[in-house]
Scaffold this motif. Sequence first.
Motif, PDB file in Angstrom:
ATOM      1  N   MET A 174       1.093  -1.410  -0.021  1.00  0.00           N
ATOM      2  CA  MET A 174       0.136   0.555  -0.302  1.00  0.00           C
ATOM      3  C   MET A 174       0.644   1.118  -0.221  1.00  0.00           C
ATOM      4  SD  MET A 174      -3.397  -0.438   1.887  1.00  0.00           S
ATOM      5  CE  MET A 174      -2.736  -1.703   3.419  1.00  0.00           C
ATOM      6  N   LEU A 175       1.632   0.638   0.413  1.00  0.00           N
ATOM      7  CA  LEU A 175       3.026   2.110   0.433  1.00  0.00           C
ATOM      8  C   LEU A 175       3.263   2.709  -0.056  1.00  0.00           C
ATOM      9  CD1 LEU A 175       4.207   1.752   4.328  1.00  0.00           C
ATOM     10  CD2 LEU A 175       2.333   3.651   3.835  1.00  0.00           C
ATOM     11  N   ASN A 176       4.221   1.648  -1.054  1.00  0.00           N
ATOM     12  CA  ASN A 176       4.483   1.354  -2.735  1.00  0.00           C
ATOM     13  C   ASN A 176       3.535   1.858  -3.287  1.00  0.00           C
ATOM     14  OD1 ASN A 176       7.294   1.436  -2.556  1.00  0.00           O
ATOM     15  ND2 ASN A 176       7.212  -0.490  -2.167  1.00  0.00           N
ATOM     16  N   LYS A 177       2.488   1.956  -3.414  1.00  0.00           N
ATOM     17  CA  LYS A 177       1.504   2.238  -4.197  1.00  0.00           C
ATOM     18  C   LYS A 177       1.365   3.810  -4.379  1.00  0.00           C
ATOM     19  CE  LYS A 177      -3.018   0.912  -6.104  1.00  0.00           C
ATOM     20  NZ  LYS A 177      -3.696   2.477  -5.567  1.00  0.00           N
ATOM     21  N   ALA A 178       1.357   4.237  -3.024  1.00  0.00           N
ATOM     22  CA  ALA A 178       1.206   5.713  -2.631  1.00  0.00           C
ATOM     23  C   ALA A 178       2.172   6.672  -3.124  1.00  0.00           C
ATOM     24  CB  ALA A 178       1.005   5.969  -1.529  1.00  0.00           C
ATOM     25  N   LEU A 179       3.280   5.527  -2.728  1.00  0.00           N
ATOM     26  CA  LEU A 179       4.522   5.817  -3.402  1.00  0.00           C
ATOM     27  C   LEU A 179       4.810   6.249  -5.764  1.00  0.00           C
ATOM     28  CD1 LEU A 179       7.342   7.239  -2.965  1.00  0.00           C
ATOM     29  CD2 LEU A 179       8.055   4.952  -2.445  1.00  0.00           C
ATOM     30  N   THR A 180       3.898   5.486  -5.809  1.00  0.00           N
ATOM     31  CA  THR A 180       4.256   5.740  -7.144  1.00  0.00           C
ATOM     32  C   THR A 180       2.776   7.182  -7.692  1.00  0.00           C
ATOM     33  OG1 THR A 180       1.977   4.647  -7.017  1.00  0.00           O
ATOM     34  CG2 THR A 180       4.281   3.264  -8.122  1.00  0.00           C
ATOM     35  N   MET A 181       1.882   6.913  -6.767  1.00  0.00           N
ATOM     36  CA  MET A 181       0.832   8.154  -7.138  1.00  0.00           C
ATOM     37  C   MET A 181       1.747   9.678  -6.821  1.00  0.00           C
ATOM     38  SD  MET A 181      -1.881   8.699  -4.488  1.00  0.00           S
ATOM     39  CE  MET A 181      -1.000   9.505  -3.533  1.00  0.00           C
ATOM     40  N   GLU A 182       2.056   9.098  -5.176  1.00  0.00           N
ATOM     41  CA  GLU A 182       2.943  10.822  -5.162  1.00  0.00           C
ATOM     42  C   GLU A 182       4.269  11.276  -6.042  1.00  0.00           C
ATOM     43  OE1 GLU A 182       2.158  12.936  -2.868  1.00  0.00           O
ATOM     44  OE2 GLU A 182       1.388  11.765  -1.299  1.00  0.00           O
ATOM     45  N   HIS A 183       5.006   9.959  -6.930  1.00  0.00           N
ATOM     46  CA  HIS A 183       5.700  10.356  -8.711  1.00  0.00           C
ATOM     47  C   HIS A 183       5.380  11.067  -9.066  1.00  0.00           C
ATOM     48  CE1 HIS A 183       8.554   7.067  -6.740  1.00  0.00           C
ATOM     49  NE2 HIS A 183       8.983   7.930  -6.312  1.00  0.00           N
ATOM     50  N   ALA A 184       3.527  11.158  -9.343  1.00  0.00           N
ATOM     51  CA  ALA A 184       3.121  11.770 -10.564  1.00  0.00           C
ATOM     52  C   ALA A 184       2.540  12.770  -9.968  1.00  0.00           C
ATOM     53  CB  ALA A 184       1.940  10.433 -11.039  1.00  0.00           C
ATOM     54  N   CYS A 185       1.651  13.042  -8.642  1.00  0.00           N
ATOM     55  CA  CYS A 185       1.365  13.739  -7.943  1.00  0.00           C
ATOM     56  C   CYS A 185       2.861  15.506  -8.471  1.00  0.00           C
ATOM     57  CB  CYS A 185       1.195  14.190  -6.534  1.00  0.00           C
ATOM     58  SG  CYS A 185      -0.526  13.130  -6.932  1.00  0.00           S
ATOM     59  N   TYR A 186       4.218  14.697  -8.074  1.00  0.00           N
ATOM     60  CA  TYR A 186       4.937  15.909  -8.035  1.00  0.00           C
ATOM     61  C   TYR A 186       5.221  16.056  -9.626  1.00  0.00           C
ATOM     62  CZ  TYR A 186       9.624  17.328  -8.081  1.00  0.00           C
ATOM     63  OH  TYR A 186      10.469  18.175  -8.544  1.00  0.00           O
ATOM     64  N   ILE A 187       5.232  15.252 -10.323  1.00  0.00           N
ATOM     65  CA  ILE A 187       5.123  16.277 -11.955  1.00  0.00           C
ATOM     66  C   ILE A 187       3.850  16.092 -12.580  1.00  0.00           C
ATOM     67  CG2 ILE A 187       5.681  14.300 -14.040  1.00  0.00           C
ATOM     68  CD1 ILE A 187       7.261  12.127 -12.305  1.00  0.00           C
TER      69      ILE A 187
END
Length: 139
Positions: A9-22
């Motif tokens: 779950m945390l890694n899924k959230a991390l992929t989302m945060e990467h996308a949010c930043y970009i």
Amino acid sequence: MDKKKMLEMLNKALTMEHACYIRYLTHAAVLTGPYAEPVATRLKEIGQDEAGHAEKLRDRIVALGGTPTLEVEKAEGMMATELTKILAINIKEEESAIQMYQTILKEIPHDQETLLFETVEHILTDEMEHLEELTRLKG
Ligand SMILES: [Fe+2]
Ligand SMILES: [Fe+2]
């Protein structure tokens, strides 16, 4: 708490945060129209918040014995240059981020995993602030 499931779950959230930043930095760069400059400045700041979330998630993932992902969530349909469209996209994304963090938070036992709980809670609060602000900008 199921550690393996939590790391997923945390890694899924991390992929989302990467996308949010970009996404926020890209929207800030291409935004046109009235008030483009102050709004772009604010979008860049929100982008920095998202980078901070990614950093916090990486630390929690490593602390749990996991490996932080390099993956970025798909950005299909996320491009826009017009303010109304940009706000609509980011409002929707903030809503799904809030949902995701609420789901994660429910899986964390506060008394045993206080640091993890409070980190996720802090990120969730930021996303709620982002949503509130974008909603106000939308008018
Ligand atoms: Fe975030
Ligand atoms: Fe956010």
